[in-house]
Design a protein around this motif. Structure first.
Motif, PDB file in Angstrom:
ATOM      1  N   VAL A  91      15.682 -27.300   8.095  1.00 57.66           N
ATOM      2  CA  VAL A  91      15.647 -26.247   9.116  1.00 57.66           C
ATOM      3  C   VAL A  91      14.304 -25.530   9.077  1.00 57.66           C
ATOM      4  CG1 VAL A  91      16.645 -24.044   9.806  1.00 57.66           C
ATOM      5  CG2 VAL A  91      18.145 -25.928   9.139  1.00 57.66           C
ATOM      6  N   LEU A 134      26.337 -26.571  12.276  1.00 54.69           N
ATOM      7  CA  LEU A 134      24.964 -27.040  12.080  1.00 54.69           C
ATOM      8  C   LEU A 134      24.816 -28.531  12.384  1.00 54.69           C
ATOM      9  CD1 LEU A 134      22.085 -26.370  11.318  1.00 54.69           C
ATOM     10  CD2 LEU A 134      22.683 -26.664   8.897  1.00 54.69           C
ATOM     11  N   TYR A 177      18.785 -21.700  12.810  1.00 49.90           N
ATOM     12  CA  TYR A 177      20.010 -21.639  12.018  1.00 49.90           C
ATOM     13  C   TYR A 177      20.224 -20.193  11.582  1.00 49.90           C
ATOM     14  CZ  TYR A 177      23.354 -22.495   8.234  1.00 49.90           C
ATOM     15  OH  TYR A 177      24.447 -22.471   7.412  1.00 49.90           O
ATOM     16  N   TYR A 212      21.989 -29.503  14.957  1.00 50.82           N
ATOM     17  CA  TYR A 212      20.848 -30.213  14.385  1.00 50.82           C
ATOM     18  C   TYR A 212      20.672 -31.573  15.065  1.00 50.82           C
ATOM     19  CZ  TYR A 212      17.857 -32.607  11.021  1.00 50.82           C
ATOM     20  OH  TYR A 212      16.836 -33.323  10.432  1.00 50.82           O
ATOM     21  N   SER A 228      22.412 -22.450  15.932  1.00 54.33           N
ATOM     22  CA  SER A 228      23.614 -22.767  15.168  1.00 54.33           C
ATOM     23  C   SER A 228      23.978 -21.572  14.309  1.00 54.33           C
ATOM     24  CB  SER A 228      23.350 -23.988  14.279  1.00 54.33           C
ATOM     25  OG  SER A 228      24.350 -24.110  13.279  1.00 54.33           O
TER      26      SER A 228
END
Length: 375
Positions: free
Chosen positions: A140, A91, A107, A95, A85
């Motif tokens: 994350v 995100l 991320y 996710y 992402s």
């Protein structure tokens, strides 16, 4: 299989293009997903599947909502072994797919998203993005970002530990500089460039145009696009600068760099008007270094630290038409200084290049893969 998602139109987003090629070299079948703006130039990356999602709106909250819905539907119907992402605005879907299918998520924060210029004034949008950030970023496990200062912000606020991968440029050794004679630039003129896809309010470009009204024997290339490009063009016309300012449209990075390489210096003029900009480390700085030309930069901590460490440019005390004009006059009039700074830029690019930085990013992704195998 790996899926990389970003909300840009991909064409000038060198960070995600380099990421896609790196994962391909590591053996992944890569799908790179961006947004179709309706004006997106074609993009070909060897062995990478490029997909642009078209949404009805080109900007504003509805654009973000529709893009995220479209991205989520695609991720749910086409599983991957790795999701990347890029920035907070992709995100949520990445996710969600990562959690649903039990696959690792990376991320990549290109910026301190909720610290962007002007976002805090749009209270509803800021509140929504801050809630997303607070909810998801602490969860994350694998994160990268663009500068040490932005990494520190995320560490302090969310307890994550991002790895810093700078936006350094690939080698330009195989590129040939554009012939500046074709631009009708005289040998004695100083030719400078301001480049980027973010020619937007709060980036110093209007201060640069006002500086140009004070200068002689200096030509300026503005290469790229942004929210205020038409306003800038109008200002150039209104102030009678049409013969001294050359506008170039968005183009492929390699083509843009051929123009940059024929210039004498590059400009990075972001003022300290928000926390994201304060700690940014923009692509254009490394593009100038890759082109072997000195940079005239605003006194942001990360940017000025690079210029000071490698002695490859001039640092403004602050961003005003007068300080910009003074720095450009200095380069125009002191050719020995200009030659010295160009030599320093050439030395800096031996270290600050993607060929070196990719080793660090490759090791990061190897650790992500190894962590998944050991769980």
């Amino acid at each position: 299989r790996a899926t990389i998602a970003v909300i840009s139109d991909l064409s000038t987003d060198m960070r995600v293009q380099k990421q896609a090629m790196l994962l391909t070299d590591m053996g992944y079948t890569v799908t790179l997903i961006g947004r179709d703006t309706g004006k997106s130039p074609s993009l070909f990356l060897p062995r990478v599947r490029v997909k642009r999602l078209r949404v009805l709106f080109r900007r504003g909250p509805l654009m973000y909502i529709l893009f995220n819905v479209s991205l989520l539907l695609r991720l749910l119907t086409r599983r991957s072994d790795l999701y990347v992402s890029n920035d907070l605005d992709t995100l949520i879907p990445c996710y969600s797919a990562s959690r649903l299918f039990g696959k690792p998520l990376v991320y990549d924060a290109h910026e301190y998203f909720t610290g962007q210029y002007g976002l805090a004034e749009r209270k509803l949008q800021y509140s929504v993005w801050k809630k997303v950030e607070r909810r998801l970023v602490p969860k994350v496990r694998h994160m990268i970002t663009v500068s040490n200062s932005i990494a520190d912000l995320y560490r302090k606020e969310y307890g994550v530990d991002p790895v810093v991968i700078m936006n350094v440029a690939p080698s330009t050794d195989e590129l040939i500089a554009y012939n500046r004679n074709n631009l009708r630039v005289r040998e004695e003129d100083l030719l400078v460039v301001y480049q980027g896809s973010g020619i937007n309010p709060g980036r110093g470009v209007m201060e640069l145009i006002n500086a140009m009204t004070m200068l002689e024997r200096i030509r300026l290339i503005i290469a790229g696009s942004g929210d205020m490009i038409e306003e800038v063009k109008h200002a150039v016309s209104y102030k009678g600068l049409g013969s001294n300012v050359i506008f170039l449209p968005r183009m492929k990075w390699e083509e843009m760099m051929q123009f940059t390489m024929c210039c004498d210096a590059g400009l990075s003029l972001d003022p300290d008007n928000c926390i994201n900009q304060r700690f940014s480390l923009p692509n254009k700085l490394f593009d100038y270094i890759a082109a072997g030309i000195p940079a005239v930069v605003s006194p942001l901590p990360e940017v000025s630290a690079v210029v000071e460490r490698y002695a490859c440019g001039l640092i403004l005390s602050h961003v005003t038409p007068y300080t910009i004009a003074g720095a450009l006059e200095r380069l125009r009039d002191d050719r020995d200084l200009l030659a010295e700074l160009k030599e320093k830029a050439l030395e800096a690019r031996k270290l600050l290049n993607w060929e070196n930085e990719r080793v660090k990013e490759q090791e990061f992704f190897r650790n992500v893969i190894e962590t998944k195998r050991n769980r």
